[in-house]
Design a protein around this motif. Structure first.
Motif, PDB file in Angstrom:
ATOM      1  N   GLY A 130      44.907  45.288  38.039  1.00  0.00           N
ATOM      2  CA  GLY A 130      46.314  44.581  38.540  1.00  0.00           C
ATOM      3  C   GLY A 130      47.222  45.947  38.753  1.00  0.00           C
ATOM      4  N   LYS A 131      47.081  47.033  38.300  1.00  0.00           N
ATOM      5  CA  LYS A 131      47.780  48.221  38.559  1.00  0.00           C
ATOM      6  C   LYS A 131      47.656  48.939  39.765  1.00  0.00           C
ATOM      7  CE  LYS A 131      47.810  48.849  33.691  1.00  0.00           C
ATOM      8  NZ  LYS A 131      47.356  49.917  32.387  1.00  0.00           N
ATOM      9  N   VAL A 132      46.654  48.263  40.529  1.00  0.00           N
ATOM     10  CA  VAL A 132      46.317  48.920  42.038  1.00  0.00           C
ATOM     11  C   VAL A 132      46.601  48.043  42.849  1.00  0.00           C
ATOM     12  CG1 VAL A 132      44.571  50.188  43.237  1.00  0.00           C
ATOM     13  CG2 VAL A 132      44.470  50.306  40.784  1.00  0.00           C
ATOM     14  N   SER A 133      47.653  48.157  43.751  1.00  0.00           N
ATOM     15  CA  SER A 133      48.173  47.326  44.661  1.00  0.00           C
ATOM     16  C   SER A 133      46.983  46.763  45.859  1.00  0.00           C
ATOM     17  CB  SER A 133      49.244  47.890  45.514  1.00  0.00           C
ATOM     18  OG  SER A 133      48.793  48.951  46.322  1.00  0.00           O
ATOM     19  N   LYS A 134      46.159  47.475  45.735  1.00  0.00           N
ATOM     20  CA  LYS A 134      45.196  46.851  46.782  1.00  0.00           C
ATOM     21  C   LYS A 134      44.281  45.763  46.253  1.00  0.00           C
ATOM     22  CE  LYS A 134      41.212  49.965  46.379  1.00  0.00           C
ATOM     23  NZ  LYS A 134      40.425  51.111  46.984  1.00  0.00           N
TER      24      LYS A 134
ATOM     25  N   LEU B 185      42.937  39.637  42.640  1.00  0.00           N
ATOM     26  CA  LEU B 185      43.118  39.092  41.558  1.00  0.00           C
ATOM     27  C   LEU B 185      43.841  37.965  41.353  1.00  0.00           C
ATOM     28  CD1 LEU B 185      43.886  42.492  39.678  1.00  0.00           C
ATOM     29  CD2 LEU B 185      41.773  41.017  39.275  1.00  0.00           C
ATOM     30  N   GLU B 186      44.852  37.755  42.103  1.00  0.00           N
ATOM     31  CA  GLU B 186      45.244  36.239  42.235  1.00  0.00           C
ATOM     32  C   GLU B 186      44.568  35.248  42.507  1.00  0.00           C
ATOM     33  OE1 GLU B 186      48.901  37.318  44.679  1.00  0.00           O
ATOM     34  OE2 GLU B 186      49.932  38.083  43.053  1.00  0.00           O
TER      35      GLU B 186
ATOM     36  N   ASP C 167      35.921  50.379  44.584  1.00  0.00           N
ATOM     37  CA  ASP C 167      35.706  48.929  44.889  1.00  0.00           C
ATOM     38  C   ASP C 167      34.483  48.281  44.420  1.00  0.00           C
ATOM     39  OD1 ASP C 167      38.142  49.202  46.365  1.00  0.00           O
ATOM     40  OD2 ASP C 167      37.211  49.818  48.291  1.00  0.00           O
ATOM     41  N   LEU C 168      33.237  48.884  44.319  1.00  0.00           N
ATOM     42  CA  LEU C 168      32.051  48.195  44.395  1.00  0.00           C
ATOM     43  C   LEU C 168      32.280  47.811  42.616  1.00  0.00           C
ATOM     44  CD1 LEU C 168      29.383  47.332  44.803  1.00  0.00           C
ATOM     45  CD2 LEU C 168      28.382  49.631  44.321  1.00  0.00           C
ATOM     46  N   HIS C 169      32.984  48.735  41.825  1.00  0.00           N
ATOM     47  CA  HIS C 169      32.943  48.364  40.329  1.00  0.00           C
ATOM     48  C   HIS C 169      33.861  47.105  40.191  1.00  0.00           C
ATOM     49  CE1 HIS C 169      34.757  49.283  36.180  1.00  0.00           C
ATOM     50  NE2 HIS C 169      33.497  48.974  36.017  1.00  0.00           N
TER      51      HIS C 169
END
Length: 119
Positions: free
Chosen positions: A36-40, A45-46, A2-4
């Motif tokens: 974008g491959k990670v749902s969370k 991103l949107e 998450d930090l990254h």
């Protein structure tokens, strides 16, 4: 992870804030696309990408991403991660005292307000 993501997204936002939209788009495609491959991360991103659609992103519905508070939250997360890595407490003694005194002050103010309303 998450930090990254937060650090990369913060750089993206700074590019947008600097009106470097082409550079932001290229950076986003290169660095943010894998998230974008990670749902969370999809919704965030949107929101980040939507900033590109506005000539004045600070007037967009996602203006909060450009606010200093967002940058401060990321900085706080980074500081906590660094301190945790060094096996140091996330907050200094002074910060804890300030937090505790703030809570006590708020509680006392509520009690005063309650006593005032009961009269």
């Amino acid at each position: 992870m998450d930090l990254h993501f937060d650090l990369i997204s913060l750089h993206f936002i700074e590019l947008i804030r600097s009106r470097k939209c082409t550079e932001a788009l290229e950076f986003g495609q290169k660095k943010l696309t894998p998230f974008g491959k990670v749902s969370k991360y999809v919704e965030k991103l949107e929101d980040f990408m939507a900033l590109l659609a506005y000539e004045e992103p600070e007037k967009s519905p996602m203006f909060h991403l450009l606010a200093p508070e967002y940058r401060q939250n990321v900085a706080d997360s980074l500081n906590r991660a660094i301190l945790a890595h060094a096996n140091l407490p996330a907050y200094s003694s002074l910060e804890r005292v300030i937090q505790q005194s703030t809570v006590v002050r708020q509680y006392l103010q509520q009690e005063v307000d309650k006593a005032f309303l009961d009269k």
